[in-house]
Design a protein around this motif. Structure first.
Motif, PDB file in Angstrom:
ATOM      1  N   ARG A  40       5.146  14.579  10.551  1.00  0.00           N
ATOM      2  CA  ARG A  40       4.524  15.134   9.366  1.00  0.00           C
ATOM      3  C   ARG A  40       3.164  14.477   9.181  1.00  0.00           C
ATOM      4  O   ARG A  40       2.959  13.341   9.580  1.00  0.00           O
ATOM      5  CB  ARG A  40       5.377  14.861   8.117  1.00  0.00           C
ATOM      6  N   GLU A  41       2.271  15.190   8.536  1.00  0.00           N
ATOM      7  CA  GLU A  41       0.988  14.597   8.199  1.00  0.00           C
ATOM      8  C   GLU A  41       1.175  13.629   7.040  1.00  0.00           C
ATOM      9  O   GLU A  41       1.724  13.992   6.006  1.00  0.00           O
ATOM     10  CB  GLU A  41      -0.011  15.684   7.800  1.00  0.00           C
ATOM     11  N   LEU A  42       0.701  12.400   7.232  1.00  0.00           N
ATOM     12  CA  LEU A  42       0.834  11.419   6.165  1.00  0.00           C
ATOM     13  C   LEU A  42      -0.102  11.729   5.009  1.00  0.00           C
ATOM     14  O   LEU A  42       0.157  11.369   3.873  1.00  0.00           O
ATOM     15  CB  LEU A  42       0.561  10.011   6.702  1.00  0.00           C
ATOM     16  N   PHE A 191       7.629   6.187  -4.465  1.00  0.00           N
ATOM     17  CA  PHE A 191       8.520   6.178  -3.313  1.00  0.00           C
ATOM     18  C   PHE A 191       8.495   7.535  -2.612  1.00  0.00           C
ATOM     19  O   PHE A 191       8.279   8.567  -3.251  1.00  0.00           O
ATOM     20  CB  PHE A 191       9.957   5.876  -3.743  1.00  0.00           C
ATOM     21  N   PRO A 192       8.735   7.557  -1.298  1.00  0.00           N
ATOM     22  CA  PRO A 192       8.913   8.844  -0.615  1.00  0.00           C
ATOM     23  C   PRO A 192       9.994   9.667  -1.305  1.00  0.00           C
ATOM     24  O   PRO A 192      10.968   9.123  -1.839  1.00  0.00           O
ATOM     25  CB  PRO A 192       9.332   8.429   0.801  1.00  0.00           C
ATOM     26  N   GLY A 417       3.839  12.986   1.469  1.00  0.00           N
ATOM     27  CA  GLY A 417       4.474  14.011   0.654  1.00  0.00           C
ATOM     28  C   GLY A 417       4.503  13.713  -0.826  1.00  0.00           C
ATOM     29  O   GLY A 417       5.082  14.485  -1.595  1.00  0.00           O
ATOM     30  N   VAL A 418       3.876  12.628  -1.267  1.00  0.00           N
ATOM     31  CA  VAL A 418       3.871  12.253  -2.684  1.00  0.00           C
ATOM     32  C   VAL A 418       2.460  12.431  -3.240  1.00  0.00           C
ATOM     33  O   VAL A 418       1.508  11.860  -2.693  1.00  0.00           O
ATOM     34  CB  VAL A 418       4.319  10.791  -2.879  1.00  0.00           C
ATOM     35  N   PRO A 419       2.285  13.203  -4.316  1.00  0.00           N
ATOM     36  CA  PRO A 419       0.953  13.364  -4.918  1.00  0.00           C
ATOM     37  C   PRO A 419       0.566  12.108  -5.701  1.00  0.00           C
ATOM     38  O   PRO A 419       0.665  12.054  -6.933  1.00  0.00           O
ATOM     39  CB  PRO A 419       1.125  14.580  -5.834  1.00  0.00           C
ATOM     40  N   VAL A 420       0.108  11.101  -4.981  1.00  0.00           N
ATOM     41  CA  VAL A 420      -0.086   9.768  -5.551  1.00  0.00           C
ATOM     42  C   VAL A 420      -1.046   9.789  -6.732  1.00  0.00           C
ATOM     43  O   VAL A 420      -0.775   9.202  -7.789  1.00  0.00           O
ATOM     44  CB  VAL A 420      -0.592   8.799  -4.458  1.00  0.00           C
ATOM     45  N   ARG A 421      -2.174  10.476  -6.569  1.00  0.00           N
ATOM     46  CA  ARG A 421      -3.158  10.474  -7.651  1.00  0.00           C
ATOM     47  C   ARG A 421      -2.642  11.234  -8.874  1.00  0.00           C
ATOM     48  O   ARG A 421      -2.940  10.857 -10.009  1.00  0.00           O
ATOM     49  CB  ARG A 421      -4.470  11.068  -7.150  1.00  0.00           C
ATOM     50  N   SER A 422      -1.879  12.277  -8.649  1.00  0.00           N
ATOM     51  CA  SER A 422      -1.283  12.992  -9.785  1.00  0.00           C
ATOM     52  C   SER A 422      -0.297  12.096 -10.524  1.00  0.00           C
ATOM     53  O   SER A 422      -0.202  12.137 -11.755  1.00  0.00           O
ATOM     54  CB  SER A 422      -0.573  14.260  -9.296  1.00  0.00           C
TER      55      SER A 422
END
Length: 614
Positions: A40-42, A191-192, A417-422
């Protein structure tokens, strides 16, 4: 734009494009699920679909069970009476069940990203979809849960006979606790998603076990011989439902911000006011059940189209049944005129009917454990709420609806897969919880909870209205002269392969919409009976309505300017990405393969039980 009939499309499982900014006719879809072994694309803009059906079920369950039940049920009993509280939980359960069924059917047929905002966008108006997205993000923002956590930590119980307290909670300012728990909530949401799902599964299982234990304990307390240090000498049984008590509470107390009684209204008017104000309190307890559809973007279980059907039905069955039983059994052991559930407790925890029950039954040590669980429950609800709010914000960014491009571009970005900034921005917005550190115990929490509930009423009424237009779109699509038999079958609710159908659903949608609108318009009645007029309560009860309208107005101004002829509902009525069940043997149905008692029948029965419990 005038309404156009939906284009008839071949049934399919998933589309291949991500949501595009408004103005593009491309509709929201999903990336194809990636097998676990593939790379997967990180970094990118896509969420990873790694959640299983059991994760979805427990995320929704864990996100619903919180202070609404544990800390708010006592107030419901005090306002409506023991029987009235149970009736309110059952009635509001039918309302929220109608909403979840509407949302579940649409999501099962068309698995889309952020269905709460996408379906209004398709079937009502793009502007309404935009407004619902922001309203929903705010409604689940969890500021109220952070305030609940900080208040629950400051535990103190003193009725003159028993004294309990948490010194560490009382000596530390609420702002510190809000900060600590906010940081933890943000970290867990980093977390993932697969790890997050496993944590939520554990949290949900623990909550189910605890509630069942709570129900059994309340029954035991009401029937057992009192302990030596209990506050009473005879078994309680159902005495608090009998004279001099009553099924409904005929007395309504008008209280000020400090929960001091200012006036009393008796008779049928008092009963009506008590029941009516309890409806809003009960609805807050049910907020979070819609999470079952909000996880669609990260669910690999949607390849099995019946997973949404089972998830929606299980969350309805579990929550409504457990809530009603918990409130009913608690009302057996604590009277509706108990001073602590009427606002005289020293802390939010002291208002809990369950803590009062164990203290007066002679088990004060259990009160500490219960309060710890209440802190944990509010904390996990905050985790879930940030998860949902951040995903809605991410979807709004994918639609180009989060402001300037330099902000929107960053909110779209995901890592693993986590929208970190959101997540971080959602955490920043959640700092509104610091407003709840002042005031009497529970006063700010009540205002935040009420405002959250009203925002959810707006969203729920919109979902029901959306379903009615969706239902009409299905009927229109079936009547197309150029629709093939296979195409028409995907829109036929009577077809055996239709993924999820609830009988009389359009009537349920009407019922849910009308009830939500009525509650929305009259939920602030308590502010009008107070003297002087309670401006804070009035604002918290109604501010969401003008905000919703202003969001729609702002969208149309930005989109069409002052060209009012273009302000019509620009809905597409699109029915793309429809799916069908793979066979006529449906999940959740108990169909024995053999006659009589056989090994295969027993295996079928065990699998059926597991299907409804996992």
């Amino acid at each position: 734009m005038d309404y156009e009939k939906p284009e008839a499309l071949n049934p399919q499982v998933f589309g291949h494009q991500s949501p595009q900014p408004d103005g593009d006719d491309t509709l929201a879809g999903f990336d194809e699920p990636v097998p676990p072994g593939d790379r997967r694309e990180l970094r990118g803009e896509s969420l990873w679909r790694t959640l299983n059906e059991r994760h979805i079920n427990m995320i929704a369950f864990s996100g619903t069970i919180g202070n609404g039940l544990f800390l708010g049920s006592g107030r419901s009993i005090a306002s409506a009476g023991p029987g009235g509280a149970v009736v309110c939980y059952l009635l509001m359960g039918t309302v929220i069940s109608s909403v979840i069924s509407c949302l579940g059917e649409m999501t099962a047929l068309m698995p889309v990203n952020a269905p709460v905002m996408e379906f209004p966008r398709r079937f009502l108006s793009r502007g309404i979809g935009f407004a619902v997205g922001w309203m929903f993000a705010y409604a689940v923002l969890a500021a109220d849960q952070l305030v609940a956590v900080s208040n629950a930590v400051k535990f103190r119980y003193d009725d003159g006979t028993t004294f309990l307290n948490w010194e560490v909670g009382e000596k530390v300012d609420n702002a510190v606790w809000i900060t600590v728990f906010l940081i933890l909530v943000i970290l867990i949401n980093m977390f993932p998603v697969r790890v997050f799902g496993e944590l939520e599964y554990v949290f949900g299982c623990f909550k189910i076990i605890f509630i069942i234990m709570l129900i059994v304990l309340m029954l035991v307390i009401s029937t057992m011989e009192p302990r030596a240090n209990a506050y009473y000498k005879q078994p309680i049984s159902t005495r608090y439902w009998n004279a001099p008590y009553s099924f409904f509470n005929p007395v309504y107390h008008v209280k000020d911000e400090d929960l001091q009684i200012r006036r009393t209204i008796t008779g049928s008017v008092g009963t009506l006011l008590g029941v009516w104000t309890t409806f809003t309190n009960v609805l807050f307890s049910y907020v979070g059940m819609d999470i079952v559809a909000a996880t669609a973007a990260e669910s690999r279980a949607l390849a099995d189209v019946e997973s949404m059907k089972m998830a929606a039905r299980k969350i309805n069955l579990r929550i409504i049944t457990l809530y009603s039983l918990a409130v009913m059994t608690a009302s057996f052991v604590v009277p509706m005129d108990h001073p602590f559930i009427n606002g005289q407790g020293q802390s939010v925890g002291a208002h809990s009917v369950f803590i009062i029950a164990v203290v007066e039954a002679g088990m004060p040590a259990a009160a500490h454990f219960f309060n710890a669980v209440f802190v944990f429950s509010a904390f996990t609800c905050a985790i879930n709420a940030m998860y949902i709010a951040s995903r809605v914000l991410h979807t709004l960014a994918l639609r180009g609806q989060t402001g300037p491009e330099f902000i929107t571009r960053r909110l779209r970005q995901c890592r693993s897969g986590v929208p970190v900034r959101s997540v971080l921005v959602t955490g920043g917005i959640m700092m509104v919880g610091y407003m709840g550190r002042s005031g009497s115990p529970g006063a700010r929490l009540d205002e935040l909870a009420n405002n959250c509930t009203v925002s959810c009423l707006v969203v729920y009424a919109t979902i029901c209205a959306t379903y009615l237009y969706f239902f009409k779109s299905l009927e229109d699509a079936k009547l197309y002269a150029n629709t093939s038999e296979s195409q028409a079958a995907s829109y036929d609710r009577d077809n055996q392969l239709y993924p999820y159908k609830s009988h009389g659903q359009w009537l349920k949608a009407c019922y849910g919409m009308v009830t939500c609108v009525v509650l929305l318009l009259f939920n602030g009645v308590a502010a009008f009976v107070e003297t002087p007029f309670n401006i804070r309560r009035f604002v918290s009860a109604y501010i969401s309505i003008p905000v919703f309208l202003l969001l729609i107005l702002g969208y149309n101004l930005r989109k069409h300017g002052t060209n009012f002829s273009e302000w019509g509902p620009d809905k597409s009525g699109d029915l793309s990405n429809t799916v069908q069940a793979s066979n006529t043997k449906r999940k959740g149905r108990l169909e024995f393969p053999d006659d009589g008692i056989t090994r295969e029948n027993w295996s079928t029965f065990v699998r059926w039980i597991w299907e409804w419990t996992k």
